[in-house]
Design a protein around this motif. Structure first.
Motif, PDB file in Angstrom:
ATOM      1  N   ILE A  11       0.825  -1.218   0.000  1.00  0.00           N
ATOM      2  CA  ILE A  11       0.000   0.000   0.000  1.00  0.00           C
ATOM      3  C   ILE A  11       0.856   1.264   0.000  1.00  0.00           C
ATOM      4  CG2 ILE A  11      -1.976  -1.114   1.082  1.00  0.00           C
ATOM      5  CD1 ILE A  11      -1.076   0.218   3.754  1.00  0.00           C
ATOM      6  N   GLY A  12       2.171   1.093  -0.027  1.00  0.00           N
ATOM      7  CA  GLY A  12       3.063   2.252  -0.079  1.00  0.00           C
ATOM      8  C   GLY A  12       3.239   2.963   1.246  1.00  0.00           C
ATOM      9  N   ALA A  13       3.107   2.245   2.353  1.00  0.00           N
ATOM     10  CA  ALA A  13       3.271   2.866   3.674  1.00  0.00           C
ATOM     11  C   ALA A  13       4.701   3.345   3.910  1.00  0.00           C
ATOM     12  CB  ALA A  13       2.853   1.890   4.774  1.00  0.00           C
ATOM     13  N   GLY A  14       5.665   2.694   3.274  1.00  0.00           N
ATOM     14  CA  GLY A  14       7.055   3.141   3.360  1.00  0.00           C
ATOM     15  C   GLY A  14       7.812   2.691   4.593  1.00  0.00           C
ATOM     16  N   GLN A  15       7.225   1.832   5.400  1.00  0.00           N
ATOM     17  CA  GLN A  15       7.910   1.385   6.615  1.00  0.00           C
ATOM     18  C   GLN A  15       9.180   0.604   6.292  1.00  0.00           C
ATOM     19  OE1 GLN A  15       7.021   2.429   9.769  1.00  0.00           O
ATOM     20  NE2 GLN A  15       5.804   3.707   8.407  1.00  0.00           N
ATOM     21  N   CYS A  16       9.174  -0.139   5.197  1.00  0.00           N
ATOM     22  CA  CYS A  16      10.374  -0.889   4.812  1.00  0.00           C
ATOM     23  C   CYS A  16      11.519   0.067   4.480  1.00  0.00           C
ATOM     24  CB  CYS A  16      10.078  -1.809   3.639  1.00  0.00           C
ATOM     25  SG  CYS A  16       9.445  -0.963   2.179  1.00  0.00           S
ATOM     26  N   ALA A  17      11.218   1.107   3.719  1.00  0.00           N
ATOM     27  CA  ALA A  17      12.246   2.078   3.330  1.00  0.00           C
ATOM     28  C   ALA A  17      12.748   2.877   4.529  1.00  0.00           C
ATOM     29  CB  ALA A  17      11.705   3.013   2.251  1.00  0.00           C
ATOM     30  N   PRO A  21      16.703   1.523   4.768  1.00  0.00           N
ATOM     31  CA  PRO A  21      16.817   2.375   3.578  1.00  0.00           C
ATOM     32  C   PRO A  21      17.946   1.987   2.633  1.00  0.00           C
ATOM     33  CG  PRO A  21      17.614   3.531   5.524  1.00  0.00           C
ATOM     34  CD  PRO A  21      16.998   2.245   5.992  1.00  0.00           C
ATOM     35  N   ASP A  22      18.894   1.181   3.102  1.00  0.00           N
ATOM     36  CA  ASP A  22      19.971   0.727   2.225  1.00  0.00           C
ATOM     37  C   ASP A  22      19.523  -0.407   1.310  1.00  0.00           C
ATOM     38  OD1 ASP A  22      19.744  -0.777   4.618  1.00  0.00           O
ATOM     39  OD2 ASP A  22      21.760  -1.584   4.376  1.00  0.00           O
ATOM     40  N   VAL A  23      18.349  -1.004   1.596  1.00  0.00           N
ATOM     41  CA  VAL A  23      17.830  -2.119   0.803  1.00  0.00           C
ATOM     42  C   VAL A  23      16.553  -1.743   0.056  1.00  0.00           C
ATOM     43  CG1 VAL A  23      16.965  -4.496   0.899  1.00  0.00           C
ATOM     44  CG2 VAL A  23      18.857  -3.797   2.387  1.00  0.00           C
ATOM     45  N   LEU A  34      13.100  -2.840  -4.339  1.00  0.00           N
ATOM     46  CA  LEU A  34      14.456  -3.069  -3.849  1.00  0.00           C
ATOM     47  C   LEU A  34      15.428  -2.157  -4.581  1.00  0.00           C
ATOM     48  CD1 LEU A  34      14.358  -6.941  -3.760  1.00  0.00           C
ATOM     49  CD2 LEU A  34      14.441  -5.420  -1.784  1.00  0.00           C
ATOM     50  N   ARG A  35      16.400  -1.682  -3.851  1.00  0.00           N
ATOM     51  CA  ARG A  35      17.429  -0.867  -4.490  1.00  0.00           C
ATOM     52  C   ARG A  35      18.257  -1.758  -5.418  1.00  0.00           C
ATOM     53  NH1 ARG A  35      18.059   4.116  -2.899  1.00  0.00           N
ATOM     54  NH2 ARG A  35      17.107   4.805  -0.955  1.00  0.00           N
ATOM     55  N   PRO A  36      18.703  -1.223  -6.542  1.00  0.00           N
ATOM     56  CA  PRO A  36      19.536  -2.007  -7.458  1.00  0.00           C
ATOM     57  C   PRO A  36      20.771  -2.549  -6.738  1.00  0.00           C
ATOM     58  CG  PRO A  36      18.867   0.058  -8.486  1.00  0.00           C
ATOM     59  CD  PRO A  36      18.448   0.131  -7.040  1.00  0.00           C
ATOM     60  N   GLY A  37      21.054  -3.815  -6.969  1.00  0.00           N
ATOM     61  CA  GLY A  37      22.201  -4.460  -6.343  1.00  0.00           C
ATOM     62  C   GLY A  37      21.935  -4.947  -4.936  1.00  0.00           C
ATOM     63  N   ARG A  38      20.736  -4.733  -4.413  1.00  0.00           N
ATOM     64  CA  ARG A  38      20.387  -5.159  -3.054  1.00  0.00           C
ATOM     65  C   ARG A  38      19.314  -6.246  -3.045  1.00  0.00           C
ATOM     66  NH1 ARG A  38      23.671  -3.314   0.991  1.00  0.00           N
ATOM     67  NH2 ARG A  38      24.614  -1.384   0.288  1.00  0.00           N
ATOM     68  N   LEU A  46      18.749  -5.433   8.952  1.00  0.00           N
ATOM     69  CA  LEU A  46      17.443  -4.810   9.132  1.00  0.00           C
ATOM     70  C   LEU A  46      16.363  -5.314   8.177  1.00  0.00           C
ATOM     71  CD1 LEU A  46      18.645  -1.157   9.726  1.00  0.00           C
ATOM     72  CD2 LEU A  46      17.908  -2.829  11.428  1.00  0.00           C
ATOM     73  N   VAL A  47      16.712  -6.221   7.264  1.00  0.00           N
ATOM     74  CA  VAL A  47      15.734  -6.686   6.282  1.00  0.00           C
ATOM     75  C   VAL A  47      14.563  -7.388   6.954  1.00  0.00           C
ATOM     76  CG1 VAL A  47      15.353  -8.233   4.327  1.00  0.00           C
ATOM     77  CG2 VAL A  47      17.385  -6.804   4.402  1.00  0.00           C
ATOM     78  N   ARG A  48      14.840  -8.273   7.893  1.00  0.00           N
ATOM     79  CA  ARG A  48      13.760  -8.984   8.583  1.00  0.00           C
ATOM     80  C   ARG A  48      12.885  -8.014   9.382  1.00  0.00           C
ATOM     81  NH1 ARG A  48      14.153 -14.249   7.914  1.00  0.00           N
ATOM     82  NH2 ARG A  48      16.163 -15.198   7.588  1.00  0.00           N
ATOM     83  N   GLU A  49      13.504  -7.024   9.986  1.00  0.00           N
ATOM     84  CA  GLU A  49      12.735  -6.028  10.735  1.00  0.00           C
ATOM     85  C   GLU A  49      11.854  -5.217   9.783  1.00  0.00           C
ATOM     86  OE1 GLU A  49      11.005  -4.186  13.753  1.00  0.00           O
ATOM     87  OE2 GLU A  49      12.391  -5.849  13.951  1.00  0.00           O
ATOM     88  N   ALA A  50      12.365  -4.927   8.599  1.00  0.00           N
ATOM     89  CA  ALA A  50      11.570  -4.204   7.601  1.00  0.00           C
ATOM     90  C   ALA A  50      10.363  -5.034   7.188  1.00  0.00           C
ATOM     91  CB  ALA A  50      12.431  -3.863   6.387  1.00  0.00           C
ATOM     92  N   ALA A  51      10.545  -6.345   7.025  1.00  0.00           N
ATOM     93  CA  ALA A  51       9.420  -7.218   6.678  1.00  0.00           C
ATOM     94  C   ALA A  51       8.381  -7.213   7.798  1.00  0.00           C
ATOM     95  CB  ALA A  51       9.921  -8.633   6.411  1.00  0.00           C
ATOM     96  N   ARG A  52       8.834  -7.252   9.051  1.00  0.00           N
ATOM     97  CA  ARG A  52       7.903  -7.212  10.188  1.00  0.00           C
ATOM     98  C   ARG A  52       7.194  -5.860  10.289  1.00  0.00           C
ATOM     99  NH1 ARG A  52      11.852 -10.601  12.552  1.00  0.00           N
ATOM    100  NH2 ARG A  52      13.075  -8.877  13.343  1.00  0.00           N
TER     101      ARG A  52
END
Length: 74
Positions: A11-17, A21-23, A34-38, A46-52
């Protein structure tokens, strides 16, 4: 690590970013990407935390199956 983004659920909430923010970033329409190369998470802890943090569960982060692991035969 395998990272998936369900574009139909996002929904574009942006919590992952905000969380990793590096991913993750948001595309021109505001949806997660996803950012290119990531594509593999780039080793970010922090990827798992972003998913949560995703309020609609649009992000998955899974470790690939270990090909050398022995099966559990209990």
């Amino acid at each position: 690590m395998r990272i998936g983004i369900d574009k139909d659920t996002c929904i574009g909430a942006g919590q992952c970013a905000l969380t990793a923010p590096d991913v993750f970033t948001q595309d021109d329409d505001g949806y997660s990407t996803l950012r290119p190369g990531r594509e593999d998470g780039g080793g970010s802890p922090l990827v798992r935390e972003a998913a949560r943090a995703c309020p609609v569960g649009a992000i998955t982060a899974e470790e690939p199956e270990d090909a050398g692991a022995l099966p559990d035969v209990r």
